[in-house]
Enzyme design. Sequence first.
Site, PDB file in Angstrom:
ATOM      1  N   TYR A  71      38.061  49.561  30.079  1.00  0.00           N
ATOM      2  CA  TYR A  71      37.997  48.283  30.943  1.00  0.00           C
ATOM      3  C   TYR A  71      38.470  47.126  30.190  1.00  0.00           C
ATOM      4  O   TYR A  71      37.680  46.265  29.912  1.00  0.00           O
ATOM      5  CB  TYR A  71      36.502  48.231  31.200  1.00  0.00           C
ATOM      6  N   ASP A 121      40.605  43.734  29.484  1.00  0.00           N
ATOM      7  CA  ASP A 121      41.035  42.335  30.103  1.00  0.00           C
ATOM      8  C   ASP A 121      42.388  42.197  29.620  1.00  0.00           C
ATOM      9  O   ASP A 121      42.815  42.807  28.754  1.00  0.00           O
ATOM     10  CB  ASP A 121      40.298  41.095  29.771  1.00  0.00           C
TER      11      ASP A 121
HETATM   12  P1  FAD Z   1      48.837  48.093  34.589  1.00  0.00           P
HETATM   13  O1  FAD Z   1      48.899  46.606  34.808  1.00  0.00           O
HETATM   14  O2  FAD Z   1      48.165  49.025  35.245  1.00  0.00           O
HETATM   15  O3  FAD Z   1      50.416  48.751  34.295  1.00  0.00           O
HETATM   16  C1  FAD Z   1      50.848  50.202  34.260  1.00  0.00           C
HETATM   17  C2  FAD Z   1      51.826  50.220  34.915  1.00  0.00           C
HETATM   18  O4  FAD Z   1      52.192  51.943  34.764  1.00  0.00           O
HETATM   19  C3  FAD Z   1      51.759  50.217  36.519  1.00  0.00           C
HETATM   20  O5  FAD Z   1      52.834  49.196  36.620  1.00  0.00           O
HETATM   21  C4  FAD Z   1      52.116  51.370  36.988  1.00  0.00           C
HETATM   22  O6  FAD Z   1      52.874  51.268  38.112  1.00  0.00           O
HETATM   23  C5  FAD Z   1      52.799  52.108  35.947  1.00  0.00           C
HETATM   24  N1  FAD Z   1      52.887  53.717  35.947  1.00  0.00           N
HETATM   25  C6  FAD Z   1      51.515  54.453  35.926  1.00  0.00           C
HETATM   26  N2  FAD Z   1      51.909  55.583  36.179  1.00  0.00           N
HETATM   27  C7  FAD Z   1      53.302  55.738  35.938  1.00  0.00           C
HETATM   28  C8  FAD Z   1      54.031  56.842  36.155  1.00  0.00           C
HETATM   29  N3  FAD Z   1      53.735  57.838  36.111  1.00  0.00           N
HETATM   30  N4  FAD Z   1      55.482  56.311  36.051  1.00  0.00           N
HETATM   31  C9  FAD Z   1      55.892  55.203  36.148  1.00  0.00           C
HETATM   32  N5  FAD Z   1      55.202  54.142  35.966  1.00  0.00           N
HETATM   33  C10 FAD Z   1      53.860  54.324  35.863  1.00  0.00           C
HETATM   34  N6  FAD Z   1      41.883  40.887  33.213  1.00  0.00           N
HETATM   35  C11 FAD Z   1      41.545  39.495  32.860  1.00  0.00           C
HETATM   36  O7  FAD Z   1      42.132  39.272  31.650  1.00  0.00           O
HETATM   37  N7  FAD Z   1      41.258  38.478  33.758  1.00  0.00           N
HETATM   38  C12 FAD Z   1      41.194  39.013  35.080  1.00  0.00           C
HETATM   39  O8  FAD Z   1      40.704  38.069  36.009  1.00  0.00           O
HETATM   40  C13 FAD Z   1      41.277  40.114  35.589  1.00  0.00           C
HETATM   41  N8  FAD Z   1      41.335  40.689  36.768  1.00  0.00           N
HETATM   42  C14 FAD Z   1      41.659  41.773  37.458  1.00  0.00           C
HETATM   43  C15 FAD Z   1      41.246  42.124  38.484  1.00  0.00           C
HETATM   44  C16 FAD Z   1      41.447  43.435  39.075  1.00  0.00           C
HETATM   45  C17 FAD Z   1      41.241  43.689  40.569  1.00  0.00           C
HETATM   46  C18 FAD Z   1      42.019  44.483  38.305  1.00  0.00           C
HETATM   47  C19 FAD Z   1      42.233  45.873  38.695  1.00  0.00           C
HETATM   48  C20 FAD Z   1      41.824  44.000  36.739  1.00  0.00           C
HETATM   49  C21 FAD Z   1      41.877  42.813  36.200  1.00  0.00           C
HETATM   50  N9  FAD Z   1      42.079  42.428  34.905  1.00  0.00           N
HETATM   51  C22 FAD Z   1      41.953  41.177  34.680  1.00  0.00           C
HETATM   52  C23 FAD Z   1      42.561  43.344  34.024  1.00  0.00           C
HETATM   53  C24 FAD Z   1      44.094  43.529  33.776  1.00  0.00           C
HETATM   54  O9  FAD Z   1      44.534  43.735  35.257  1.00  0.00           O
HETATM   55  C25 FAD Z   1      44.456  44.501  32.796  1.00  0.00           C
HETATM   56  O10 FAD Z   1      44.080  44.276  31.681  1.00  0.00           O
HETATM   57  C26 FAD Z   1      45.938  44.517  32.643  1.00  0.00           C
HETATM   58  O11 FAD Z   1      46.681  44.403  33.819  1.00  0.00           O
HETATM   59  C27 FAD Z   1      46.302  45.872  32.261  1.00  0.00           C
HETATM   60  O12 FAD Z   1      47.596  46.169  31.862  1.00  0.00           O
HETATM   61  P2  FAD Z   1      48.087  47.540  31.567  1.00  0.00           P
HETATM   62  O13 FAD Z   1      49.643  47.628  31.129  1.00  0.00           O
HETATM   63  O14 FAD Z   1      47.456  48.294  30.867  1.00  0.00           O
HETATM   64  O15 FAD Z   1      48.018  48.480  32.909  1.00  0.00           O
HETATM   65  N1  UDP Z   2      28.705  40.815  39.057  1.00  0.00           N
HETATM   66  C1  UDP Z   2      27.755  40.855  39.954  1.00  0.00           C
HETATM   67  N2  UDP Z   2      27.780  39.692  40.849  1.00  0.00           N
HETATM   68  C2  UDP Z   2      28.747  39.094  40.928  1.00  0.00           C
HETATM   69  C3  UDP Z   2      29.847  39.099  40.072  1.00  0.00           C
HETATM   70  C4  UDP Z   2      29.924  40.097  39.218  1.00  0.00           C
HETATM   71  O1  UDP Z   2      26.719  41.665  40.104  1.00  0.00           O
HETATM   72  O2  UDP Z   2      28.871  37.832  41.765  1.00  0.00           O
HETATM   73  C5  UDP Z   2      28.738  42.189  38.142  1.00  0.00           C
HETATM   74  C6  UDP Z   2      29.413  43.426  38.757  1.00  0.00           C
HETATM   75  O3  UDP Z   2      28.744  44.518  38.215  1.00  0.00           O
HETATM   76  C7  UDP Z   2      30.827  43.243  38.152  1.00  0.00           C
HETATM   77  C8  UDP Z   2      30.360  42.781  37.016  1.00  0.00           C
HETATM   78  O4  UDP Z   2      29.313  41.910  37.067  1.00  0.00           O
HETATM   79  O5  UDP Z   2      31.136  44.553  38.406  1.00  0.00           O
HETATM   80  C9  UDP Z   2      31.625  42.215  36.153  1.00  0.00           C
HETATM   81  O6  UDP Z   2      31.987  41.165  36.802  1.00  0.00           O
HETATM   82  P1  UDP Z   2      33.591  40.506  36.496  1.00  0.00           P
HETATM   83  O7  UDP Z   2      33.866  39.529  37.516  1.00  0.00           O
HETATM   84  O8  UDP Z   2      33.811  40.491  35.067  1.00  0.00           O
HETATM   85  O9  UDP Z   2      34.298  41.855  37.105  1.00  0.00           O
HETATM   86  P2  UDP Z   2      36.113  42.211  37.365  1.00  0.00           P
HETATM   87  O10 UDP Z   2      36.712  40.568  37.385  1.00  0.00           O
HETATM   88  O11 UDP Z   2      36.452  42.846  36.162  1.00  0.00           O
HETATM   89  O12 UDP Z   2      35.992  42.708  38.632  1.00  0.00           O
END
Ligand code: FAD
Ligand code: UDP
Length: 375
Positions: free
Chosen positions: A352, A354
Amino acid sequence: MYDYLVVGTGLFGAVFAQQMKAAGKSVLMVDKRPHIGGNVYTEQMEGIHVHTYGAHIFHTNDQRVWDYITQFATFNRFTNSPVANYHGELYSLPFNMHTFNRMWGVVTPQEAAAKIEEQRRAAGITQPHNLEEQAISLVGTDIYEKLIKGYTEKQWGRPCQELPAFIIKRLPVRLTFDNNYFNARYQGIPMGGYTRMVEHMLKGIEVRLNTDYLAHKAELDALAHTVVYTGAIDAYFDYQLGALEYRSVRFETEVLDMPNFQGNAAVNYTDRETPWTRIIEHKWFEFGLDDNGNEQPKTVISREYSSEWKPGDEPYYPVNNERNAALYNEYKKLAAQEKNVIFGGRLGEYKYYDMDAVIASALALCDRVKGEVQT
Ligand code: FAD
Ligand code: UDP
């Protein structure tokens, strides 16, 4: 023949590719999606940078990461302060004096601390063992019931007693009126969008989009000495030990013919009954202004629906419980036996992460690789 084939153009792959290119190596990147950037990808709609895969707020305490990433973008001064909506009652997040005042009418930090302590004692928790116990011991039962339980169970699809405590420890608890969601020295959104930032990182690097590495593994492997794989680790091994669990998210995005829908970038719906977890109103990440500083007449919102991952869905969140940790360790052993393949990133390491942690992890890998080359 390339030195590196980087699978995935998300932040992990982009940092690795950028650093290796700068070190004089040849790099080919592939991504199965039709665009670069992985989950940080943003697209323009109505002059607004829409966070296609969910809200991404950059924040870090890591000076090296900040110095690195700001070479590719200027960050604005956005500070994340989500609002929680519990059946129409609005609370400030993360948990701070505004929240405690609204919940209990308390005015001083001492009164708030006493209220939390009273509720923790009544619940009889000394050593928290799971998310529920951890949450109650941090903020008491009222806040747990209204702001945590419903949201968390929607987000993770599991009862809070079955989830690890660390998930809730991501959120600060403050006896001050500071409603900044993060305890980070640096925070902001890249001006011009994340996609442009990643474009700058990948300047001069060959990228093949719409290319699924696993579907063309043999021919792609033949093109490079080393593969850096940032896709899902269980998918790489064709799920031979069983599938790891992930949470997936469906984003329902709408353009609305009004300038202001909810007055904030993120509103979390913390009750159990509302089917979505949160609504993002993208324009507020950039204060309602387009790239030229003009106000946008329309707005774009995304509702997020969380679901259990099944084959064919996008995996977003690793479910870090004991069963998956044990299974991941087995996959890690297989990964260690793969010659000239490095696994990295949120999916490759089933972690997980960031954004800042993923960048730090990729930079550390580059240090190791460069060190090995030199010795
Ligand atoms: P990814 O961004 O998942 O990149 C992996 C890439 O590999 C993708 O483009 C995918 O298409 C490609 N891939 C996978 N399998 C294959 C394959 N077989 N062939 C070719 N390509 C492939 N972090 C923060 O710091 N702040 C935030 O506010 C925050 N919000 C988030 C909200 C959400 C909903 C999510 C899901 C994550 C959030 N994160 C946040 C975390 C952040 O998205 C990740 O830390 C970061 O983007 C991870 O980068 P990565 O390169 O590991 O993975
Ligand atoms: N969470 C919650 N209430 C909120 C926001 C977050 O209970 O309004 C909890 C929830 O379990 C979530 C965790 O706090 O998975 C971490 O929140 P964060 O916003 O960091 O999650 P992300 O941005 O990764 O989805």
